[in-house]
Design an enzyme around this catalytic site. Sequence first.
Site, PDB file in Angstrom:
ATOM      1  CD  GLU A   6      25.713  13.702  60.602  1.00  0.00           C
ATOM      2  OE1 GLU A   6      25.748  14.938  60.412  1.00  0.00           O
ATOM      3  OE2 GLU A   6      26.694  13.050  60.980  1.00  0.00           O
ATOM      4  CG  ASP A  33      22.008  20.342  66.276  1.00  0.00           C
ATOM      5  OD1 ASP A  33      22.208  21.177  67.185  1.00  0.00           O
ATOM      6  OD2 ASP A  33      22.794  20.197  65.333  1.00  0.00           O
ATOM      7  CG  HIS A  64      26.523  18.022  59.785  1.00  0.00           C
ATOM      8  ND1 HIS A  64      26.948  17.197  60.796  1.00  0.00           N
ATOM      9  CD2 HIS A  64      26.922  19.267  60.164  1.00  0.00           C
ATOM     10  CE1 HIS A  64      27.546  17.897  61.729  1.00  0.00           C
ATOM     11  NE2 HIS A  64      27.554  19.161  61.373  1.00  0.00           N
ATOM     12  CG  ASN A  91      29.388  15.607  57.639  1.00  0.00           C
ATOM     13  OD1 ASN A  91      29.009  16.751  57.902  1.00  0.00           O
ATOM     14  ND2 ASN A  91      28.964  14.549  58.313  1.00  0.00           N
TER      15      ASN A  91
HETATM   16  P1  PGA Z   1      31.280  24.481  63.862  1.00  0.00           P
HETATM   17  O1  PGA Z   1      30.154  23.417  63.578  1.00  0.00           O
HETATM   18  O2  PGA Z   1      30.638  25.826  63.863  1.00  0.00           O
HETATM   19  O3  PGA Z   1      31.829  24.100  65.199  1.00  0.00           O
HETATM   20  O4  PGA Z   1      32.292  24.347  62.755  1.00  0.00           O
HETATM   21  C1  PGA Z   1      29.334  23.553  62.474  1.00  0.00           C
HETATM   22  C2  PGA Z   1      28.450  22.356  62.323  1.00  0.00           C
HETATM   23  O5  PGA Z   1      28.916  21.212  62.482  1.00  0.00           O
HETATM   24  O6  PGA Z   1      27.273  22.534  62.013  1.00  0.00           O
END
Ligand code: PGA
Length: 250
Positions: free
Chosen positions: A143, A67, A138, A136
């Site tokens: 999302e 992404d 995702h 959240n």
């Molecule tokens: P993080 O992000 O590894 O920084 O916790 C995970 C994500 O948002 O997919």
Amino acid sequence: MKISVYTHYEEMSTAAADQVVAQLAAKPASLLCFPSGETPTAMLKQLVRYAEEGKIDFSACYFIGLDEWLGMDESMEGSCKHYMYTHFFNLVAIRPEQIVFFDALTTDVDQECARVNDFISGHNGLDLMIVGIGMNGHLGLNEPGTDFDAYAHRSSLDQVTVNVGQKYFKNDTVLKEGITLGLRHLKEAKKAVLIASGTKKAPILAAALQGEVTIDVPASILQDIPQALILLDKAAASALKESPHIQGVK
Ligand code: PGA
């Protein structure tokens, strides 16, 4: 879906790196996808170490970026591409033509999504897709509310992602939209792996892995993916109820 729990973040990360070793040993020309973020850092470090020790050979495989923040210059610290280059691609012998990323500065998002979708389908799908989980629920920038059947698409960022995403940047940064591989890519990947660490992820993991399967919690799709492997440290697994799906430390 199978869940494996490890004592610490480092062990969970080594287990994730070992999945990559096994994948490339079985199919050197695999198409791989790794996430950016805080979680994959130790896994990538272990992969760099394995490469230095000659335990893994990246010369025939392909990488696809999961992404990107839409509209962001890839050279900006905090972009997903910048993270992947500094933590991984610059540290191992990988040729530029092995790497495909979304162009987040594109003026035609639909065409850019089609280009990436075509690259994946042209390789017969992803062999190994590793993702992290957001606060959240995702996966990538899929999302809450995202259709489980979507391939690559433009996403409108949830407020949680906008707030949490600030941790990747030195200064306050406007985050509004993303461009991301879709949940359908995860469903169709020959192996789907989720990595997560820390107590802050425990509540959303319990909701995603043991709550209702719903588009409101994108990671709940994993419950319906038989080839999914969830790698957690003990802290991340701390809100899960006992289940026959869970292996590893208590
Ligand atoms: P993080 O992000 O590894 O920084 O916790 C995970 C994500 O948002 O997919």
